[in-house]
Design an enzyme around this catalytic site. Structure first.
Site, PDB file in Angstrom:
ATOM      1  N   ARG A 101      -6.515  -0.909  14.135  1.00  0.00           N
ATOM      2  CA  ARG A 101      -5.233  -0.946  13.694  1.00  0.00           C
ATOM      3  C   ARG A 101      -5.579  -1.526  12.315  1.00  0.00           C
ATOM      4  O   ARG A 101      -6.401  -2.463  12.117  1.00  0.00           O
ATOM      5  CB  ARG A 101      -3.988  -1.538  14.162  1.00  0.00           C
ATOM      6  CG  ARG A 101      -3.776  -0.753  15.558  1.00  0.00           C
ATOM      7  CD  ARG A 101      -2.651   0.325  15.066  1.00  0.00           C
ATOM      8  NE  ARG A 101      -2.085   0.917  16.196  1.00  0.00           N
ATOM      9  CZ  ARG A 101      -2.490   1.895  17.019  1.00  0.00           C
ATOM     10  NH1 ARG A 101      -4.067   2.261  16.783  1.00  0.00           N
ATOM     11  NH2 ARG A 101      -2.052   2.376  18.186  1.00  0.00           N
ATOM     12  N   GLU A 158      -0.505   2.979   5.822  1.00  0.00           N
ATOM     13  CA  GLU A 158      -1.079   4.038   6.389  1.00  0.00           C
ATOM     14  C   GLU A 158       0.057   5.091   6.710  1.00  0.00           C
ATOM     15  O   GLU A 158       1.238   4.820   7.171  1.00  0.00           O
ATOM     16  CB  GLU A 158      -1.718   3.907   7.845  1.00  0.00           C
ATOM     17  CG  GLU A 158      -2.439   5.132   8.529  1.00  0.00           C
ATOM     18  CD  GLU A 158      -3.042   4.774   9.820  1.00  0.00           C
ATOM     19  OE1 GLU A 158      -2.696   5.255  10.692  1.00  0.00           O
ATOM     20  OE2 GLU A 158      -3.813   3.812   9.706  1.00  0.00           O
ATOM     21  N   HIS A 203      -6.988   8.400  10.561  1.00  0.00           N
ATOM     22  CA  HIS A 203      -6.687   8.010  12.213  1.00  0.00           C
ATOM     23  C   HIS A 203      -6.832   9.112  12.847  1.00  0.00           C
ATOM     24  O   HIS A 203      -6.039   9.600  13.628  1.00  0.00           O
ATOM     25  CB  HIS A 203      -5.047   7.631  11.925  1.00  0.00           C
ATOM     26  CG  HIS A 203      -4.704   6.440  13.124  1.00  0.00           C
ATOM     27  ND1 HIS A 203      -3.811   5.665  12.984  1.00  0.00           N
ATOM     28  CD2 HIS A 203      -5.095   6.363  14.499  1.00  0.00           C
ATOM     29  CE1 HIS A 203      -3.528   5.115  13.952  1.00  0.00           C
ATOM     30  NE2 HIS A 203      -4.482   5.629  14.909  1.00  0.00           N
TER      31      HIS A 203
END
Length: 311
Positions: free
Chosen positions: A225, A253, A272
């Site tokens: 993360r 993000e 991602h």
């Protein structure tokens, strides 16, 4: 047991799989809807969609009978602060260990063999023989922070490249170092791979001090993360060209177009997508079905999330 499963195409495989469980009634729902109908409101279990799993968080208040949220991700940080403590929150740990570990290896090799630079030379039809300084993974020491399914999958693949691994987790056990040993290990490794969950204890773990302890030319790989890394500190360190990084996740993000991380030297960024390969949704739903089956049998699901974030 009534289970809400997204009506989006990626979740069709999940609806088919879960409908085969005895005692289960699968009800489809639109994760973009603002309101649930009466049939949907009677659900006992909510499964967020395969893509954009955070979208149905606002529907929690419309589910009075809800007792269980089954995630399709290994990370639970998006939901852990919203699901009440008395309700089960279960993740899909182990489902994507293979695809993510492949991404980790590909990212390290891309940086070591200088593929970003070589591709740019190719774009200008330049024969870049001896213009880049390629390296090898053989003989490198790899520190894997996070000894879950993904961390172990990375560790199992490293011997094929003659690399040595060290694992660190939230608690020490056989073959795994504890968190108190991490500071002393940072400077002894050539590659640091992050595969740990985002929790209050890990938020901002890779800060200015952590980065400063890394030896010159260390490669930092984040497959967990974005919030685990202090982005401002990372950008500052990358600007010195002392270290390199491969990031599948960032904080913030999505990364804004004008963010300095995009143009920092020595970094490659993927959006991602480390788990995204054909069939990943089926892998996630297989784990989800296993966890729900355990619950139906009166057992505690093995992937239950015990550490919750607060908001």
């Amino acid at each position: 047991m009534r289970i809400l499963v997204s009506s989006e195409p990626d979740d069709e495989v999940g609806a088919d799989l879960l409908s085969q469980l005895p005692g289960v009634d699968v009800v489809r729902y639109d994760p973009t809807a603002a309101e649930l109908d009466d049939d949907q409101r009677g659900a006992d279990v909510l499964i967020p969609p395969y893509r954009g799993s955070h979208r149905p968080i606002r529907l929690l208040s419309q589910l009075p009978k809800l007792s269980y949220v089954q995630l399709l991700t290994a990370g639970a940080d998006e939901w852990s602060g919203d699901v009440p403590a008395e309700k089960l929150l279960v993740n899909a740990r182990g489902a994507v260990a293979g695809p993510v570990s492949e991404w980790v290896l590909s990212a390290i090799l891309a940086l070591y063999r200088q593929w970003p630079a070589l591709t740019r030379y190719q774009d200008t039809a330049t024969w870049a023989h001896r213009r880049v300084a390629a390296d090898t993974l053989a003989g490198k020491r790899v520190l894997i922070v996070g000894a879950g399914a993904i961390g172990w999958a990375v560790a199992r693949r490293m011997p094929a490249f003659d690399a040595e691994t060290t694992l660190v987790a939230s608690s020490a056990r056989a073959g795994v170092h504890g968190p108190d040993e991490l500071p002393a290990l940072i400077g002894d490794h050539d590659i640091i791979v992050l595969t740990l969950p985002l929790t209050p204890a890990t938020t901002g773990l890779v800060d200015k001090t952590f980065l400063a302890a890394m030896r010159d030319d260390t490669v930092l790989v984040n497959a967990s993360r974005g919030g685990i890394i202090d982005t401002e500190a990372l950008v500052s360190e990358l600007q010195t060209e002392r270290i390199r990084a491969a990031l599948d996740v960032t904080d913030p993000e999505p990364l804004p177009r004008d963010h300095p991380l995009w143009t920092s030297p020595g970094v490659i960024i993927s959006p991602h997508m480390s788990r995204t390969v054909p069939g990943t949704n089926a892998l996630c739903y297989q784990v989800a079905a296993e966890q729900i089956h355990q619950h139906l049998d009166g057992r505690i699901p093995t992937n239950i999330v015990t550490e919750r974030r607060t908001k």
